[in-house]
Motif scaffolding. Structure first.
Motif, PDB file in Angstrom:
ATOM      1  N   ASP A   1       5.255 -28.814  19.069  1.00 35.32           N
ATOM      2  CA  ASP A   1       4.627 -27.744  18.294  1.00 35.32           C
ATOM      3  C   ASP A   1       3.262 -27.393  18.877  1.00 35.32           C
ATOM      4  O   ASP A   1       2.895 -26.209  18.961  1.00 35.32           O
ATOM      5  N   PHE A   2       2.519 -28.405  19.267  1.00 33.23           N
ATOM      6  CA  PHE A   2       1.189 -28.190  19.843  1.00 33.23           C
ATOM      7  C   PHE A   2       1.288 -27.417  21.155  1.00 33.23           C
ATOM      8  O   PHE A   2       0.493 -26.496  21.409  1.00 33.23           O
ATOM      9  N   ILE A   3       2.263 -27.767  21.994  1.00 31.80           N
ATOM     10  CA  ILE A   3       2.426 -27.077  23.280  1.00 31.80           C
ATOM     11  C   ILE A   3       2.768 -25.603  23.064  1.00 31.80           C
ATOM     12  O   ILE A   3       2.237 -24.717  23.753  1.00 31.80           O
ATOM     13  N   GLU A   4       3.657 -25.318  22.103  1.00 32.68           N
ATOM     14  CA  GLU A   4       4.000 -23.925  21.814  1.00 32.68           C
ATOM     15  C   GLU A   4       2.785 -23.148  21.344  1.00 32.68           C
ATOM     16  O   GLU A   4       2.569 -21.992  21.742  1.00 32.68           O
ATOM     17  N   LYS A   5       1.967 -23.767  20.507  1.00 34.64           N
ATOM     18  CA  LYS A   5       0.753 -23.109  20.013  1.00 34.64           C
ATOM     19  C   LYS A   5      -0.228 -22.853  21.164  1.00 34.64           C
ATOM     20  O   LYS A   5      -0.829 -21.777  21.262  1.00 34.64           O
ATOM     21  N   GLU A   6      -0.376 -23.846  22.045  1.00 34.07           N
ATOM     22  CA  GLU A   6      -1.295 -23.689  23.170  1.00 34.07           C
ATOM     23  C   GLU A   6      -0.797 -22.644  24.173  1.00 34.07           C
ATOM     24  O   GLU A   6      -1.602 -21.955  24.798  1.00 34.07           O
ATOM     25  N   LYS A   7       0.517 -22.505  24.322  1.00 32.61           N
ATOM     26  CA  LYS A   7       1.060 -21.464  25.194  1.00 32.61           C
ATOM     27  C   LYS A   7       0.694 -20.083  24.672  1.00 32.61           C
ATOM     28  O   LYS A   7       0.320 -19.183  25.434  1.00 32.61           O
ATOM     29  N   ARG A   8       0.811 -19.889  23.341  1.00 36.83           N
ATOM     30  CA  ARG A   8       0.453 -18.593  22.748  1.00 36.83           C
ATOM     31  C   ARG A   8      -1.034 -18.300  22.905  1.00 36.83           C
ATOM     32  O   ARG A   8      -1.437 -17.144  22.995  1.00 36.83           O
ATOM     33  N   ARG A   9      -1.837 -19.356  22.944  1.00 37.82           N
ATOM     34  CA  ARG A   9      -3.283 -19.180  23.060  1.00 37.82           C
ATOM     35  C   ARG A   9      -3.744 -19.031  24.510  1.00 37.82           C
ATOM     36  O   ARG A   9      -4.915 -18.800  24.764  1.00 37.82           O
ATOM     37  N   GLY A  10      -2.838 -19.206  25.444  1.00 35.07           N
ATOM     38  CA  GLY A  10      -3.213 -19.077  26.850  1.00 35.07           C
ATOM     39  C   GLY A  10      -4.035 -20.239  27.365  1.00 35.07           C
ATOM     40  O   GLY A  10      -4.919 -20.064  28.208  1.00 35.07           O
ATOM     41  N   SER A  11      -3.784 -21.447  26.875  1.00 39.14           N
ATOM     42  CA  SER A  11      -4.542 -22.623  27.289  1.00 39.14           C
ATOM     43  C   SER A  11      -4.362 -22.898  28.776  1.00 39.14           C
ATOM     44  O   SER A  11      -3.281 -22.712  29.337  1.00 39.14           O
ATOM     45  N   GLY A  12      -5.452 -23.360  29.396  1.00 39.28           N
ATOM     46  CA  GLY A  12      -5.397 -23.712  30.806  1.00 39.28           C
ATOM     47  C   GLY A  12      -4.925 -25.120  31.056  1.00 39.28           C
ATOM     48  O   GLY A  12      -4.855 -25.566  32.205  1.00 39.28           O
ATOM     49  N   PHE A  13      -4.616 -25.871  29.961  1.00 40.11           N
ATOM     50  CA  PHE A  13      -4.213 -27.267  30.090  1.00 40.11           C
ATOM     51  C   PHE A  13      -2.727 -27.477  29.794  1.00 40.11           C
ATOM     52  O   PHE A  13      -2.305 -28.599  29.536  1.00 40.11           O
ATOM     53  N   ILE A  14      -1.944 -26.399  29.820  1.00 39.50           N
ATOM     54  CA  ILE A  14      -0.522 -26.502  29.473  1.00 39.50           C
ATOM     55  C   ILE A  14       0.204 -27.500  30.361  1.00 39.50           C
ATOM     56  O   ILE A  14       0.999 -28.322  29.886  1.00 39.50           O
ATOM     57  N   ASN A  15      -0.049 -27.459  31.663  1.00 35.06           N
ATOM     58  CA  ASN A  15       0.633 -28.381  32.575  1.00 35.06           C
ATOM     59  C   ASN A  15       0.323 -29.834  32.239  1.00 35.06           C
ATOM     60  O   ASN A  15       1.190 -30.701  32.326  1.00 35.06           O
ATOM     61  N   ARG A  16      -0.925 -30.095  31.849  1.00 37.72           N
ATOM     62  CA  ARG A  16      -1.299 -31.462  31.466  1.00 37.72           C
ATOM     63  C   ARG A  16      -0.507 -31.911  30.249  1.00 37.72           C
ATOM     64  O   ARG A  16      -0.015 -33.046  30.185  1.00 37.72           O
ATOM     65  N   TYR A  17      -0.361 -31.034  29.269  1.00 35.68           N
ATOM     66  CA  TYR A  17       0.394 -31.380  28.058  1.00 35.68           C
ATOM     67  C   TYR A  17       1.880 -31.547  28.358  1.00 35.68           C
ATOM     68  O   TYR A  17       2.536 -32.433  27.799  1.00 35.68           O
ATOM     69  N   LEU A  18       2.409 -30.701  29.257  1.00 34.55           N
ATOM     70  CA  LEU A  18       3.829 -30.800  29.607  1.00 34.55           C
ATOM     71  C   LEU A  18       4.126 -32.097  30.362  1.00 34.55           C
ATOM     72  O   LEU A  18       5.186 -32.698  30.170  1.00 34.55           O
ATOM     73  N   VAL A  19       3.213 -32.528  31.208  1.00 34.41           N
ATOM     74  CA  VAL A  19       3.397 -33.797  31.921  1.00 34.41           C
ATOM     75  C   VAL A  19       3.529 -34.939  30.923  1.00 34.41           C
ATOM     76  O   VAL A  19       4.409 -35.803  31.048  1.00 34.41           O
ATOM     77  N   VAL A  20       2.667 -34.948  29.902  1.00 29.44           N
ATOM     78  CA  VAL A  20       2.737 -35.990  28.873  1.00 29.44           C
ATOM     79  C   VAL A  20       4.076 -35.927  28.138  1.00 29.44           C
ATOM     80  O   VAL A  20       4.711 -36.950  27.879  1.00 29.44           O
ATOM     81  N   SER A  21       4.518 -34.704  27.806  1.00 33.47           N
ATOM     82  CA  SER A  21       5.777 -34.530  27.077  1.00 33.47           C
ATOM     83  C   SER A  21       6.971 -35.033  27.893  1.00 33.47           C
ATOM     84  O   SER A  21       7.817 -35.777  27.381  1.00 33.47           O
ATOM     85  N   TYR A  22       7.040 -34.649  29.163  1.00 31.23           N
ATOM     86  CA  TYR A  22       8.184 -35.048  29.995  1.00 31.23           C
ATOM     87  C   TYR A  22       8.187 -36.548  30.275  1.00 31.23           C
ATOM     88  O   TYR A  22       9.253 -37.159  30.422  1.00 31.23           O
ATOM     89  N   LYS A  23       6.991 -37.166  30.343  1.00 31.81           N
ATOM     90  CA  LYS A  23       6.932 -38.605  30.604  1.00 31.81           C
ATOM     91  C   LYS A  23       7.466 -39.416  29.432  1.00 31.81           C
ATOM     92  O   LYS A  23       7.849 -40.573  29.614  1.00 31.81           O
ATOM     93  N   ARG A  24       7.478 -38.816  28.227  1.00 32.20           N
ATOM     94  CA  ARG A  24       8.042 -39.536  27.081  1.00 32.20           C
ATOM     95  C   ARG A  24       9.510 -39.896  27.342  1.00 32.20           C
ATOM     96  O   ARG A  24      10.014 -40.888  26.821  1.00 32.20           O
ATOM     97  N   TRP A  25      10.204 -39.081  28.149  1.00 28.53           N
ATOM     98  CA  TRP A  25      11.601 -39.343  28.477  1.00 28.53           C
ATOM     99  C   TRP A  25      11.759 -40.042  29.820  1.00 28.53           C
ATOM    100  O   TRP A  25      12.632 -40.902  29.981  1.00 28.53           O
ATOM    101  N   SER A  26      10.929 -39.699  30.786  1.00 27.93           N
ATOM    102  CA  SER A  26      11.139 -40.214  32.145  1.00 27.93           C
ATOM    103  C   SER A  26      10.794 -41.693  32.272  1.00 27.93           C
ATOM    104  O   SER A  26      11.470 -42.419  33.009  1.00 27.93           O
ATOM    105  N   ILE A  27       9.769 -42.162  31.570  1.00 24.42           N
ATOM    106  CA  ILE A  27       9.366 -43.564  31.697  1.00 24.42           C
ATOM    107  C   ILE A  27      10.453 -44.514  31.189  1.00 24.42           C
ATOM    108  O   ILE A  27      10.792 -45.492  31.867  1.00 24.42           O
ATOM    109  N   PRO A  28      11.050 -44.277  29.995  1.00 25.35           N
ATOM    110  CA  PRO A  28      12.153 -45.161  29.593  1.00 25.35           C
ATOM    111  C   PRO A  28      13.343 -45.134  30.553  1.00 25.35           C
ATOM    112  O   PRO A  28      13.974 -46.156  30.796  1.00 25.35           O
ATOM    113  N   VAL A  29      13.651 -43.940  31.096  1.00 28.14           N
ATOM    114  CA  VAL A  29      14.777 -43.841  32.039  1.00 28.14           C
ATOM    115  C   VAL A  29      14.514 -44.684  33.289  1.00 28.14           C
ATOM    116  O   VAL A  29      15.434 -45.237  33.893  1.00 28.14           O
ATOM    117  N   SER A  30      13.236 -44.781  33.662  1.00 28.67           N
ATOM    118  CA  SER A  30      12.900 -45.564  34.856  1.00 28.67           C
ATOM    119  C   SER A  30      13.275 -47.035  34.696  1.00 28.67           C
ATOM    120  O   SER A  30      13.417 -47.743  35.694  1.00 28.67           O
TER     121      SER A  30
END
Length: 358
Positions: free
Chosen positions: A253-282
């Protein structure tokens, strides 16, 4: 499950738990030795220090669990190989795939717990860990200023401020523009903005208001204006660590809100989101690599296996950190950056597994 499965599974989970119990106190001791001066200087209550180190334990256990898991598997599997137990298992007619099964069962158990922890427990611990750190250990963080804050706060309104001061809850050269479709209908400017935390209101100083009409604009000026604005002051520049403190649904929800606001830190937030899945898979990938590397009895003994394992583990961490930083600081795909280490080491795992079967 057969005796072989229980035997290996107990060694798998037991050694991993022992590895955590050994390294976490070491990490706490090193961190405490580094921070003890500031803790004593600020006279921090013992209960808050204890809570900080509980959060510290969860935070770093979640962050480093693939490394601990990898080393623990290499450790006990190397002992099995040195005791010729692996040879005995395989000589009894057990295939290498069958030998690998209890390892994958153990990886599934650890992965399930790690997934739950990364989605819900670790974010809460990260919030407490970072808040304590910036409250008591990094006071200079509170005095930071941010220039040129530009945000779309909702579908119709955009704000701008040239100097944003989190400590004093003030901003300079503030502008709010209201749009209907693609046309601006209203604009308010102020030389200074002050946010009042007690009632969530704002005081604007040196105010100019412009209402845009079809034929002419209506402009009014005021020296001071107390009002309510459609945003929270802290939302203008969220802390860089905020994504780590949100559970998975809150983070999306936070990432969607930040996308609408044009945040410059979207990639940083997406990295955190994707790591929630990638680290357990590792956990699965590193389990296969660890078994393939350490199940062979070598002339150098366990030391050779540990040396190879530590080299691979730190290479994995290096890949993870480097590509994560590249994605945060550039336009490189965060999804690709997060999964490159798993993809690369997945290929390596398949190669080492084929070699071990022979």
């Amino acid at each position: 499950m057969k005796i072989l499965d229980w035997y290996i599974l107990k060694r798998y989970l037991g050694t991993f738990t022992l590895m955590l119990l050994l390294f976490i106190p070491i990490g706490i001791t090193v961190n405490l030795a580094e921070k003890i001066d500031k803790i004593l200087e600020n006279e921090i209550p013992f209960s808050e220090v204890a809570e900080y180190y509980l959060n510290f334990t969860i935070y770093f256990a979640n962050l480093l669990f693939p490394l601990f898991l990898f080393l623990s598997i290499i450790w006990f599997t190397s002992k099995l190989a040195n005791n010729t137990e692996v040879i005995a298992f395989l000589s009894s007619g057990v295939s290498f795939n069958r030998f690998l099964r209890p390892y994958l069962i153990g990886a599934s158990i650890v992965c399930s717990f790690a997934l739950f922890m990364s989605m819900y427990l670790a974010p809460k611990a990260s919030k407490g860990f970072n808040e304590f750190k910036y409250e008591y250990l990094k006071r200079s963080h509170k005095t930071q200023e941010t220039d040129n804050v530009f945000r779309q706060i909702n579908d119709n309104e955009i704000i701008y401020a040239s100097r944003f001061r989190p400590k004093t809850h003030t901003a300079s050269n503030f502008t709010l523009e209201h749009f209907e479709g693609n046309e601006m209908t209203f604009k308010i400017s102020a030389s200074r903005l002050k946010f009042h935390t007690e009632d969530s209101t704002y005081t604007l100083t040196g105010v100019d208001r412009r209402k845009i009409g079809k034929n002419e604009d209506i402009i009014t000026s005021e020296r001071k204006l107390d009002t309510v604005l459609p945003f929270e002051f802290d939302e203008l520049t969220p802390e860089t660590y905020i994504a780590e403190t949100l559970n998975y649904s809150e983070l999306n929800d936070f990432i969607e809100k930040e996308k609408r606001r044009g945040s410059g830190f979207i990639n940083r937030y997406l990295v955190v989101s994707y790591k929630r899945w990638s680290i357990p898979v590792s956990a699965f990938i590193l389990t296969i690599i660890a078994v393939a590397v350490s199940s062979v009895k070598r002339r150098g003994g366990m030391g050779i296996n540990l040396a190879v394992g530590i080299s691979l583990a730190f290479t994995f961490i290096f890949f993870d950190k480097v590509f994560g930083t590249i994605a945060e600081q550039s336009t490189f795909s965060p999804l690709l950056a997060v999964w490159i280490p798993n993809i690369s080491f997945g290929i390596l795992a398949a190669f080492l597994l084929l070699k071990a079967r022979r």
